[in-house]
Design an enzyme around this catalytic site. Structure first.
Site, PDB file in Angstrom:
ATOM      1  N   ASN A 142      21.652  56.686  44.527  1.00 50.60           N
ATOM      2  CA  ASN A 142      20.736  55.564  44.677  1.00 50.60           C
ATOM      3  C   ASN A 142      20.067  55.621  46.063  1.00 50.60           C
ATOM      4  O   ASN A 142      20.257  56.568  46.820  1.00 50.60           O
ATOM      5  CB  ASN A 142      21.491  54.251  44.466  1.00 50.60           C
TER       6      ASN A 142
ATOM      7  N   HIS B 204      32.444  66.345  66.525  1.00 52.95           N
ATOM      8  CA  HIS B 204      32.321  66.834  67.899  1.00 52.95           C
ATOM      9  C   HIS B 204      33.708  66.964  68.518  1.00 52.95           C
ATOM     10  O   HIS B 204      34.658  66.297  68.082  1.00 52.95           O
ATOM     11  CB  HIS B 204      31.477  65.870  68.736  1.00 52.95           C
TER      12      HIS B 204
ATOM     13  N   THR C 182      38.588  58.114  55.832  1.00 52.65           N
ATOM     14  CA  THR C 182      38.926  58.971  56.968  1.00 52.65           C
ATOM     15  C   THR C 182      39.921  60.067  56.619  1.00 52.65           C
ATOM     16  O   THR C 182      40.205  60.919  57.456  1.00 52.65           O
ATOM     17  CB  THR C 182      39.509  58.126  58.111  1.00 52.65           C
TER      18      THR C 182
END
Length: 241
Positions: free
Chosen positions: A136, A166, A216
């Site tokens: 979407n 990073h 996560t």
């Protein structure tokens, strides 16, 4: 962080890194996930140091999850080419034209795919989607490393997938080098609106991600996950076909 983009004059324009409206809480959870896996990262970095990268291009290093230089000329050119295709995609009213552009942009796709504008990617060639893929409005794919979907994926508005990351060490981070971790999503995924998938996450088949979740860590198949950070809310009893 600045990323150099070559211009037609041969000069370089420094484009500021845009964190794509990442909230502080999202950044904290993603960093916490990196800290939890710090030993693995150190092992990976040691392995990276042992690997012979002298004959590898920066694109090859990037795709393999090694430290790389995003200011490399080939990568700068790749980002410009992706943005040109994205501009055409986001300004087209023709769904067949958007489908054709998506097939040019992505590394691989199924035949039956449909994405609403607006779409944002880093390169596009590290995105792989299976048959019956639907996204979407407002999807974001930071495809430093491969982002791979199985078949029958459904993405609600504003889903964001970040394979880019990073170094935790500030000296390494300030050097301008970066790396990524691949994201892999199994078959029959349904990802709710505004959900964020962090670097290195793998989700099994038949996973439902609740709206606004920050994922996560990896989860297996047949679960509903939600929250920040996401956790299992319930298991899904799968009906046999």
């Amino acid at each position: 962080m600045n990323r150099n983009i070559p211009t037609g004059s041969g000069a370089n324009i420094k484009q500021p890194f845009n964190p794509a409206f990442i909230s502080t809480k999202v950044i904290v959870n993603c960093i916490n996930n990196n800290n939890n896996n710090n030993n693995n990262n150190n092992n990976n970095n040691n392995n990276n140091n042992k690997m012979d990268t002298n004959n590898m291009t920066e694109r090859e290093k990037m795709t393999k999850g090694l430290m790389y230089n995003p200011g490399d000329e080939e990568l700068c050119k790749g980002r410009v080419e992706a943005r040109e295709l994205i501009h055409r995609f986001n300004n087209s009213m023709d769904k067949l034209e958007r489908k054709d552009i998506t097939k040019q942009l992505f590394g691989s796709t199924g035949e039956n795919i449909y994405l609403e504008p607006t779409l944002r990617v880093d390169y596009g060639y590290n995105i792989h989607v299976g048959e019956n893929f639907y996204a979407n409005f407002g999807a974001i794919f930071l495809d430093i490393c491969p982002i791979t979907f199985g078949k029958n994926a459904m993405l609600a508005p504003n889903v964001q997938l970040y394979s880019a990351t990073h170094p935790i060490d500030p000296t390494e981070r300030n050097s301008g080098l970066e790396f990524g971790k691949p994201i892999t999503i199994g078959d029959n995924a349904w990802i709710g609106g505004g959900a964020i998938i962090c670097p290195g996450v793998t989700l099994g088949d038949n996973v439902v991600v609740g709206a606004g979740s920050v994922v996560t860590k990896s989860f297996g198949s047949n679960v509903v996950i939600a929250g920040n950070p996401a956790k299992v809310i319930k298991e899904i009893p799968v009906k046999s076909e």
